[in-house]
Design a protein around this motif. Sequence first.
Motif, short mmCIF file in Angstrom:
data_model
loop_
_atom_site.label_atom_id
_atom_site.label_comp_id
_atom_site.label_asym_id
_atom_site.label_seq_id
_atom_site.Cartn_x
_atom_site.Cartn_y
_atom_site.Cartn_z
N PRO A 1 -0.57 -2.67 -9.99
CA PRO A 1 -1.48 -1.98 -9.20
C PRO A 1 -2.87 -2.90 -9.15
O PRO A 1 -3.22 -3.37 -10.18
CB PRO A 1 -1.91 -0.59 -9.95
N SER B 1 -6.00 -1.32 -8.85
CA SER B 1 -7.12 -0.62 -9.34
C SER B 1 -6.42 -0.15 -10.70
O SER B 1 -5.59 -0.05 -11.04
CB SER B 1 -7.45 0.67 -8.71
N THR B 2 -7.55 -0.02 -11.69
CA THR B 2 -7.43 0.32 -12.92
C THR B 2 -7.73 1.83 -13.09
O THR B 2 -7.44 2.32 -14.52
CB THR B 2 -8.06 -0.40 -13.95
N HIS B 3 -8.21 2.48 -12.22
CA HIS B 3 -8.44 3.95 -12.09
C HIS B 3 -7.29 4.88 -11.91
O HIS B 3 -6.58 4.35 -10.97
CB HIS B 3 -9.68 4.15 -11.16
N ARG C 1 0.91 -1.24 0.04
CA ARG C 1 0.02 -0.20 0.06
C ARG C 1 0.85 1.24 0.04
O ARG C 1 1.94 1.39 0.73
CB ARG C 1 -0.87 -0.10 1.07
N GLY C 2 0.19 2.30 -0.63
CA GLY C 2 0.74 3.82 -0.48
C GLY C 2 2.51 3.76 -0.99
O GLY C 2 2.65 3.02 -1.84
N ASP D 1 -2.88 4.00 -4.88
CA ASP D 1 -3.20 3.41 -3.75
C ASP D 1 -2.64 2.17 -3.03
O ASP D 1 -2.29 1.92 -1.89
CB ASP D 1 -4.83 3.42 -3.50
N SER D 2 -2.72 1.12 -4.00
CA SER D 2 -2.22 -0.07 -3.47
C SER D 2 -1.75 -0.85 -4.99
O SER D 2 -2.24 -0.60 -5.90
CB SER D 2 -3.20 -1.07 -2.86
N ASP E 1 -6.90 7.79 -10.85
CA ASP E 1 -6.90 8.38 -9.47
C ASP E 1 -6.63 7.55 -8.22
O ASP E 1 -6.22 7.94 -7.09
CB ASP E 1 -7.92 9.20 -9.30
N ARG E 2 -6.97 6.12 -8.57
CA ARG E 2 -6.88 5.12 -7.40
C ARG E 2 -5.50 4.26 -7.56
O ARG E 2 -5.34 3.22 -6.65
CB ARG E 2 -7.85 4.36 -7.05
N MET E 3 -4.75 4.32 -8.77
CA MET E 3 -3.90 3.13 -9.08
C MET E 3 -2.79 3.29 -7.99
O MET E 3 -2.25 2.21 -7.93
CB MET E 3 -3.31 3.68 -10.49
#
Length: 332
Positions: free
Chosen positions: A218, A220-222, A121-122, A228-229, A224-226
Amino acid sequence: MGLGEAEERVYRALVRLGRGTARECVTETGLAESEVRAALRALAGFGLVSADGAGDGDQAARAGAGSEAWLPADPQVALGALLRRRRTELDRMRKSVDELSAEYREAQLRDDPARLTEVVRGTAQYARVQDLLAGTEKELLTLVGPPFLDPADNSLAPMQRLLERGVECRAVHATEVLAADGGWRQARRLAELGERIRVLPDVPVKLVIADRRHALLPLSTHADRMMDSAVLVRHSALTDALVALFEQLWERGAPLSAGDGTRIGGGDVVAAPAPDDALLALLSAGLKDEAIARQLQISERSLRRRMSVLLGRLGAASRFQAGVQAGRRGWL
């Protein structure tokens, strides 16, 4: 190479003496006579010594006497052959270790499938990428696209160390990566260091694969959230599938021209006249005029003038024809 300490000491003594008896070897080595005789029998079996004047069948038996002379074999020949034999044995052992490791991983995954993956994460993702790079031994495969783990970090030192160690590095870059501030300059620098780069209009996922055994991507595929984790995938059928995905994209990608007479992944080519080389390389990578002007640090008006000159030099009426003519001349 399979020699014990006593065998090595006796062989070194004979090499120094050039020719010696068991009793002389006792004096040279300080070993007991029984140890020297046993060492001579072993060395004769390895082909490292021979009894002076004895046939092959007599050598082991004559090691029991103390007065017969022994001759050392040429180390370059005898030890070279022994080394090759040991390498063959080590290769077989390595194969066995790999097979046992594969069986171990299969058993571990059946017992606890959660061992296959680890969620990162992060900002810990950045540290994990550095760990993967540092631990890569043979091959690094990457799919490169935005966003970036640390936009402020433009250091190429980790990749440079990897390439200097002789690791084969291949990357598929999204066009957007080259269009970003500093993107083209970094790609050219990596090309100069030895990374093989190809370009696609976009890549489906950011991905790092180390030695075809560990992959980081990653969750997420978005966009803006890719960041995050991400998930670290250990060697399994899933990593094999990710390698296959990379290879398919690699085959589809266009080799990136380094803009200096070389093509990454495509061999040497004839350099285009300066300053056309960088312009052609950026055009072939699919960048739009605004991005090309920004990378070349010129205005779009100046870019249009340079494009007009380039088309005239190539005898082309369009950018498509310019690409065809540049390819024929070996400029791309």
